[in-house]
Design a protein around this motif. Structure first.
Motif, PDB file in Angstrom:
ATOM      1  N   ASP A   1      10.400  12.012  -1.054  1.00 23.99           N
ATOM      2  CA  ASP A   1       9.606  12.496   0.072  1.00 23.99           C
ATOM      3  C   ASP A   1       8.125  12.299  -0.229  1.00 23.99           C
ATOM      4  O   ASP A   1       7.677  12.490  -1.359  1.00 23.99           O
ATOM      5  N   PRO A   2       7.340  11.929   0.781  1.00 23.34           N
ATOM      6  CA  PRO A   2       5.913  11.707   0.552  1.00 23.34           C
ATOM      7  C   PRO A   2       5.154  13.014   0.378  1.00 23.34           C
ATOM      8  O   PRO A   2       5.560  14.059   0.891  1.00 23.34           O
ATOM      9  N   GLY A   3       4.057  12.933  -0.379  1.00 26.24           N
ATOM     10  CA  GLY A   3       3.151  14.057  -0.537  1.00 26.24           C
ATOM     11  C   GLY A   3       1.726  13.543  -0.523  1.00 26.24           C
ATOM     12  O   GLY A   3       1.481  12.337  -0.391  1.00 26.24           O
ATOM     13  N   PRO A   4       0.746  14.418  -0.668  1.00 26.77           N
ATOM     14  CA  PRO A   4      -0.653  13.980  -0.667  1.00 26.77           C
ATOM     15  C   PRO A   4      -0.957  12.894  -1.685  1.00 26.77           C
ATOM     16  O   PRO A   4      -1.806  12.025  -1.447  1.00 26.77           O
ATOM     17  N   ALA A   5      -0.252  12.918  -2.836  1.00 31.30           N
ATOM     18  CA  ALA A   5      -0.492  11.903  -3.863  1.00 31.30           C
ATOM     19  C   ALA A   5      -0.185  10.495  -3.365  1.00 31.30           C
ATOM     20  O   ALA A   5      -0.746   9.520  -3.868  1.00 31.30           O
TER      21      ALA A   5
ATOM     22  N   TYR B   1       0.826  -1.214   0.000  1.00 30.93           N
ATOM     23  CA  TYR B   1       0.000   0.000   0.000  1.00 30.93           C
ATOM     24  C   TYR B   1       0.860   1.264   0.000  1.00 30.93           C
ATOM     25  O   TYR B   1       0.331   2.370   0.127  1.00 30.93           O
ATOM     26  N   VAL B   2       2.175   1.116  -0.112  1.00 28.54           N
ATOM     27  CA  VAL B   2       3.096   2.244  -0.122  1.00 28.54           C
ATOM     28  C   VAL B   2       3.330   2.690  -1.566  1.00 28.54           C
ATOM     29  O   VAL B   2       3.646   1.877  -2.435  1.00 28.54           O
ATOM     30  N   ALA B   3       3.185   3.975  -1.837  1.00 26.91           N
ATOM     31  CA  ALA B   3       3.310   4.503  -3.193  1.00 26.91           C
ATOM     32  C   ALA B   3       4.718   4.263  -3.755  1.00 26.91           C
ATOM     33  O   ALA B   3       5.698   4.257  -3.007  1.00 26.91           O
ATOM     34  N   PRO B   4       4.834   4.089  -5.078  1.00 26.10           N
ATOM     35  CA  PRO B   4       6.141   3.775  -5.666  1.00 26.10           C
ATOM     36  C   PRO B   4       7.198   4.841  -5.422  1.00 26.10           C
ATOM     37  O   PRO B   4       8.380   4.514  -5.253  1.00 26.10           O
ATOM     38  N   GLU B   5       6.798   6.109  -5.388  1.00 25.79           N
ATOM     39  CA  GLU B   5       7.798   7.146  -5.157  1.00 25.79           C
ATOM     40  C   GLU B   5       8.389   7.043  -3.752  1.00 25.79           C
ATOM     41  O   GLU B   5       9.557   7.372  -3.536  1.00 25.79           O
ATOM     42  N   ARG B   6       7.588   6.573  -2.782  1.00 24.20           N
ATOM     43  CA  ARG B   6       8.134   6.361  -1.435  1.00 24.20           C
ATOM     44  C   ARG B   6       9.094   5.186  -1.422  1.00 24.20           C
ATOM     45  O   ARG B   6      10.124   5.222  -0.745  1.00 24.20           O
ATOM     46  N   VAL B   7       8.774   4.124  -2.149  1.00 25.76           N
ATOM     47  CA  VAL B   7       9.682   2.981  -2.240  1.00 25.76           C
ATOM     48  C   VAL B   7      11.009   3.408  -2.851  1.00 25.76           C
ATOM     49  O   VAL B   7      12.078   2.942  -2.440  1.00 25.76           O
ATOM     50  N   ARG B   8      10.957   4.333  -3.829  1.00 26.31           N
ATOM     51  CA  ARG B   8      12.185   4.784  -4.491  1.00 26.31           C
ATOM     52  C   ARG B   8      12.934   5.825  -3.679  1.00 26.31           C
ATOM     53  O   ARG B   8      14.015   6.245  -4.082  1.00 26.31           O
ATOM     54  N   GLY B   9      12.365   6.261  -2.540  1.00 22.76           N
ATOM     55  CA  GLY B   9      13.102   7.158  -1.659  1.00 22.76           C
ATOM     56  C   GLY B   9      12.705   8.600  -1.719  1.00 22.76           C
ATOM     57  O   GLY B   9      13.317   9.426  -1.035  1.00 22.76           O
TER      58      GLY B   9
END
Length: 372
Positions: A196-200, A186-194
């Motif tokens: 910073d998280p955002g609303p998306a 359930y973790v967005a791909p951009e978070r997996v790639r390192g």
């Protein structure tokens, strides 16, 4: 339970919260139904037991996260967000006092029914979007939206719970370098790639949650954390079948590029239109709709694009497998806010959690700190 005061009643915390039945437990701790003897109401009390066996540095981190959860929830006033009433310390570990919700989690509902009808899923999605909109407006990112953290109350309301790993504007981070917290699929791909998280990121997680509700399975869950991360970053799920107007909306939320996902207001408009359409047909979804430019910007994810911004130490740009540890989440309610019937069993309540289903959701955490 330790420290029972007498046979006629449970432990009393802070001179007012009398513990009753344990209604949920998992890798992080336990959740109790309790009575607030000052205000004469039923509450849910979340006990963080993971710190008992942790090293001192990890115990400090766990306590900091607990305080942050309380601060995050306290920023948000919304009917679709579970209220945190109090946070306290007892026996050297933190406890959180929350609104008690009579009902079950979306994960429990999927496990019981196999899948959720499209009209019901659309209505649930709208309520969760409302909760996320309020959170984002208050400067809070949830970062752990999943079926176990969506509560379906018996009065028909839908509540988002468990801000235990939320990110708050203006707060310094308490996530250690190289650590991802949350349920990996359930973790967005951009978070997996390192990144910073955002609303998306929360909208991606909502998309995975709706997909799981509609189909009965997570689209990215694989047999290991590393394989699950690879699927999140580089694989496109099958278009869900038999869901009518919801298919393109869910696929839009699952766009790999966060800039290609519809913002919350647009997602709300699309889901509202889907609810109206499904209500007009008595809940019958009609023919499936292909994803179009109007609802999702499709793109081909090359291996380089998928893995090029990864963390060091991993395979193909992903975090090293040693950085993760599978851990049970709280059964049923996720945070034990009283989503009653199936709570407290300690069993897997994720969609497809039967003996013949895929393995439990791998939870991405640092080796000695259990999160989510």
């Amino acid at each position: 339970m330790e420290n029972r005061q007498n046979a006629g009643g449970g432990l009393v915390l802070a001179g007012r919260y009398r513990l009753g039945d344990c209604i949920g437990k998992g890798g992080m701790g336990r959740v109790w139904r309790a009575r607030d003897e000052v205000l004469h109401r039923v509450v849910a009390v979340k006990e963080l037991t993971a710190g008992i066996y942790a090293a001192e540095a990890d115990r400090v981190l766990l306590h900091a996260r607990t305080q942050k959860e309380a601060r995050a929830a306290a920023r948000i006033t919304h009917p679709n967000v579970v209220t945190v009433h109090d946070v306290l310390e007892h026996d050297g570990r933190p406890w959180i006092v929350m609104q008690y919700v009579e009902g079950r989690s979306l994960a429990d509902e999927v496990k019981k029914s196999g899948k959720v009808p499209p009209l019901e899923a659309a209505r649930i999605g709208l309520r969760v979007l409302g909760a996320l909109g309020a959170a984002h407006a208050a400067g809070v990112l949830h970062r752990d939206v999943k079926p176990a953290n969506v509560l379906l109350a018996r009065d028909g309301s839908v509540l988002l719970t468990d801000f235990g790993i939320a990110a708050i504007d203006g707060d310094s981070t308490i996530t250690r370098t190289g650590e991802i917290v949350g349920s990996i699929d359930y973790v967005a791909p951009e978070r997996v790639r390192g990144a910073d998280p955002g609303p998306a990121c929360d909208l991606w997680s909502l998309g995975v949650t709706l997909y799981a509700a509609l189909t009965g399975e997570s689209p990215y869950r694989r047999t290991s954390p590393l394989d699950t991360m690879r699927a999140v970053v580089s694989e496109e799920p099958r278009h869900p079948a038999g869901v009518g107007p919801l298919g393109p909306i869910v696929m839009a939320l699952l766009a790999k590029d966060p800039e290609s996902r519809p913002p919350a207001a647009e997602a709300e408009r699309l889901l509202s239109a889907a609810v109206t359409e499904l209500e007009s047909t008595g809940g019958v979804p009609g023919p499936d709709r292909p994803a179009t430019a109007a609802t999702v910007a499709t793109r081909v994810i090359s291996p380089d694009a998928a893995h090029g911004t990864g963390r060091s130490g991993g395979t193909g740009g992903l975090p090293a497998a040693d950085d993760f540890l599978a851990a049970d989440g709280f059964p049923g309610t996720g945070t034990g806010t009283g989503a009653g019937e199936a709570s407290g069993t300690g069993r897997d309540t994720s969609p497809g959690g039967s003996a013949s289903a895929p393995p439990p959701t791998p939870t991405a955490v640092a080796p000695t700190v259990l999160a989510s």
